[in-house]
Write an enzyme that holds these catalytic residues in place. Structure first.
Site, PDB file in Angstrom:
ATOM      1  N   GLU A 133      86.344  38.023  41.806  1.00  0.00           N
ATOM      2  CA  GLU A 133      85.505  37.497  40.720  1.00  0.00           C
ATOM      3  C   GLU A 133      86.388  36.713  39.770  1.00  0.00           C
ATOM      4  O   GLU A 133      87.456  37.199  39.356  1.00  0.00           O
ATOM      5  CB  GLU A 133      84.866  38.618  39.881  1.00  0.00           C
ATOM      6  CG  GLU A 133      83.628  39.218  40.460  1.00  0.00           C
ATOM      7  CD  GLU A 133      83.002  40.254  39.520  1.00  0.00           C
ATOM      8  OE1 GLU A 133      83.163  40.153  38.289  1.00  0.00           O
ATOM      9  OE2 GLU A 133      82.351  41.160  40.044  1.00  0.00           O
ATOM     10  N   GLU A 148      85.034  47.467  40.323  1.00  0.00           N
ATOM     11  CA  GLU A 148      85.456  47.796  38.955  1.00  0.00           C
ATOM     12  C   GLU A 148      85.156  49.233  38.529  1.00  0.00           C
ATOM     13  O   GLU A 148      84.366  49.451  37.586  1.00  0.00           O
ATOM     14  CB  GLU A 148      84.814  46.827  37.952  1.00  0.00           C
ATOM     15  CG  GLU A 148      85.135  45.378  38.206  1.00  0.00           C
ATOM     16  CD  GLU A 148      84.577  44.440  37.129  1.00  0.00           C
ATOM     17  OE1 GLU A 148      84.099  44.931  36.092  1.00  0.00           O
ATOM     18  OE2 GLU A 148      84.639  43.215  37.326  1.00  0.00           O
TER      19      GLU A 148
HETATM   20  O1  IFM Z   1      78.909  40.355  35.320  1.00  0.00           O
HETATM   21  C1  IFM Z   1      80.087  41.074  35.436  1.00  0.00           C
HETATM   22  C2  IFM Z   1      80.196  41.700  36.820  1.00  0.00           C
HETATM   23  O2  IFM Z   1      79.111  42.524  37.085  1.00  0.00           O
HETATM   24  C3  IFM Z   1      81.456  42.528  36.922  1.00  0.00           C
HETATM   25  N1  IFM Z   1      82.607  41.786  36.488  1.00  0.00           N
HETATM   26  C4  IFM Z   1      82.537  41.063  35.259  1.00  0.00           C
HETATM   27  C5  IFM Z   1      81.287  40.189  35.234  1.00  0.00           C
HETATM   28  C6  IFM Z   1      81.215  39.399  33.923  1.00  0.00           C
HETATM   29  O3  IFM Z   1      81.172  40.281  32.842  1.00  0.00           O
END
Ligand code: IFM
Length: 447
Positions: free
Chosen positions: A347, A164
Site C-alpha cells: 500500500e 496491518e
Molecule cells: O485505508 C487504509 C487501509 O485500510 C489500511 N492502510 C492505510 C489506508 C489509508 O489510511
C-alpha cells in the site's frame, strides 16, 4: 532508477469493508466494523460502510477497471463474517461464491489475485467471545484461513495473512478510534500478541495445506523521527517505534518482542509462542504513507507525542507529511531485518481534496500524481541500493470508506460518486496505466 524490470509486480489494493457494502446481505454475519459504525459519534459525518462502493454488486465492473489499468495484480481482502458468519463453523455459501467468482473474474482478465485474509473486519460473534484479546481468536483465525485457502487456493498463489495488525492493536485497542473501540493497555497487549500468534498459527496451517502458496503478511511501517536532537526525544521515538513497528516485526523476524515493550508481554506469552510466531515467510508486505515526528511527552502513554509537520512541508488531506525519502529509509532498514525475504510495497497512496471537473470526465488529481511519482522513484532508488523490492501496489483502486474518517478522504485512482455509484477515472489512473505499460515513471507534466 525510474525504470523497473518486466517481472516487477504492479498492483492496486482494496479491502472488503471499505468497498463492498452489502453489509447484511446474502447471509453475511455482522463484523466489528458494522457494529462500530452504527454507534453514534464514532465516524465522521455519521458515515457507515453499509453501502460503500457497492462493490459486492459491481465487482465485475471494478475488475474491468483493474484490467484497464493493466496491472499485474489486485489485492483484495476476504470478509471473515461474509465467509463464515459466526467466525467459526458454517461457511456462508453466497459469501464463498462471491470471492470464488471474483478470483475467476480476475484470472479471466489476466490479473493475479492477491488475497488478504484479514483487513480488520472481525466477526462480531468472536468479539463477543473476547475478540483479539482472547487467545482462542487466534485458533479460530487459523481455521478460517484454512477454509478460505481450501476453496481459493487452487487458483490463488499470493496470500497475505494479515493487513496491518499494528493498526488493529493501536487504533482499535489502545486509542479506541477504530473498531472495536477499546482503549485499554491490557487489551492492547493481549491483542498485539494474539494477532502475532494468529499470523504464526495461520502460516503453519496454510503451509500444511499447500506448498504452492506464496505466504506473506503485511505491516504498516512508518519511521519515527525525533523532533529534536535530544536524549528525551530520541527515547520517545524509540518507544513509539517499538509500539508501532517493533511489536509486530521483531516477533516475526527475531522471535522476541522489542526491549522497550517486551516486559508488557510477559504475562500473555505462553511457552513456545515465540517459536509459533516466527515462521518463515515467502514475502513481506510494507504499507507505507509517511513518517512520524515525535517529541518526549511524559504525560502520554508511550512517553511520546506526535508533532505536526512544519508549515512549509506538504501534507495530504489526512494531515500526513509527504516525505518520500522515508520510504527509501524504511526499505533500506528492512533489508537488514528481513534478510533474504523479498519485499512488496502493498500500500502507498494519498488522499487529497479534488473535484470532478465540470464535464465530469476526469478528476485532475495532479497532487496524487506528484506524490505517487516521488514515492515510486524511492522504490527504484531502494532497489538500486540493493533492497529486494519486487512489487508496488497503489492504495487504492477506488475512493472508499476511510475508517473513522468516513468518505471525506479519497485515496482512489478512480473517483466514486457515492450517490450514484458512478466511477470516474482520475488523471492518476491514466498516469499509473502509463507507468505499468512502460515500466517507467511517466513525466508528470505529460499526463
Ligand atoms: O485505508 C487504509 C487501509 O485500510 C489500511 N492502510 C492505510 C489506508 C489509508 O489510511
Amino acid at each position: 532508477m525510474d525504470t523497473f524490470p518486466a517481472d516487477f509486480v504492479w498492483g492496486v489494493s482494496t479491502s472488503a469493508y471499505q468497498i463492498e457494502g452489502a453489509w447484511a446481505e446474502d447471509g453475511k454475519g455482522e463484523s466489528i466494523w458494522d457494529a462500530f459504525v452504527h454507534e453514534n459519534g464514532r465516524i465522521a459525518n455519521g458515515d457507515t460502510g453499509d453501502v460503500a462502493c457497492d462493490h459486492y454488486h459491481r465487482s465485475l465492473e471494478d475488475c474491468d477497471l483493474v484490467a484497464e489499468l493493466g496491472v499485474d495484480a489486485y489485492r483484495f481482502s476476504v470478509s471473515w463474517p461474509r465467509w463464515m458468519p459466526a467466525g467459526r463453523g458454517r461457511v456462508n455459501r453466497a459469501g464463498r461464491d462471491f470471492y470464488d467468482r471474483l478470483v475467476d473474474a480476475l484470472l479471466a482478465r489476466g490479473i493475479a489475485p492477491w488475497v488478504c485474509l484479514y483487513h480488520w473486519d472481525l466477526p462480531q460473534a468472536l468479539q463477543e467471545a473476547g475478540g483479539w484479546a482472547a487467545r482462542d481468536t487466534a485458533e479460530r483465525y487459523a481455521d478460517y484461513a484454512a477454509s478460505v485457502v481450501g476453496v481459493l487456493g487452487d487458483r490463488v498463489r499470493h496470500v497475505a495473512l494479515f493487513n496491518e495488525p499494528n493498526t488493529t492493536a493501536v487504533l482499535g485497542h489502545l486509542l479506541g478510534i477504530h473498531a472495536p473501540g477499546v482503549s485499554d493497555l491490557n487489551a492492547f497487549v493481549r491483542t498485539s500478541h494474539h494477532l502475532n500468534l494468529a499470523t504464526g498459527l495461520g502460516l503453519a496451517r496454510l503451509r500444511s495445506e499447500s506448498s504452492a502458496l506464496e505466504l506473506g503478511t503485511i505491516v504498516n511501517l512508518q519511521p519515527v523521527v525525533p523532533e529534536r536532537d535530544t536524549d528525551e526525544d530520541r527515547q520517545a521515538a524509540a518507544t513509539l517505534d517499538a509500539f508501532w513497528n517493533g511489536n509486530h516485526l521483531d516477533p516475526l523476524f527475531e522471535g522476541r518482542y522489542p526491549e522497550l515493550t517486551g516486559g508488557m508481554f510477559e504475562s500473555v506469552i505462553r511457552d513456545g509462542d515465540l517459536d509459533r510466531i516466527s515462521q518463515p515467510l515467502d514475502w513481506f508486505g510494507v504499507n507505507h504513507y509517511t513518517h512520524n515526528r515525535v517529541a518526549a511527552d511524559p504525560a502520554s502513554l508511550y512517553g511520546a507525542s506526535l508533532v505536526p509537520p512544519p508549515d512549509d512541508v506538504q501534507t495530504t488531506a489526512m494531515g500526513w507529511e509527504v516525505a518520500p525519502h522515508a520510504l527509501f529509509d524504511q526499505l533500506v532498514a528492512l533489508r537488514a531485518r528481513l534478510g533474504a525475504v523479498p519485499i512488496f510495497v502493498t500500500e502507498n497512496g494519498a488522499a487529497f481534496r479534488e473535484a470532478v471537473d465540470d464535464h465530469g470526465d476526469l478528476v485532475r488529481d495532479t497532487k496524487r500524481i506528484d506524490y505517487l511519482s516521488r514515492y515510486v522513484r524511492e522504490v527504484g532508488r531502494a532497489r538500486a541500493a540493493g533492497v529486494d523490492v519486487r512489487g508496488y501496489f497503489v492504495w487504492s483502486l477506488l475512493d472508499n470508506f476511510e475508517w473513522h474518517e468516513g468518505y471525506g478522504k479519497r485515496f482512489g485512482l478512480v473517483h466514486v460518486d457515492y450517490e450514484t455509484q458512478e466511477r470516474t477515472r482520475k488523471a492518476s489512473f491514466e498516469w499509473y496505466r502509463a507507468l505499468v505499460a512502460t515500466r517507467t515513471i511517466p513525466d508528470p507534466v505529460e499526463t
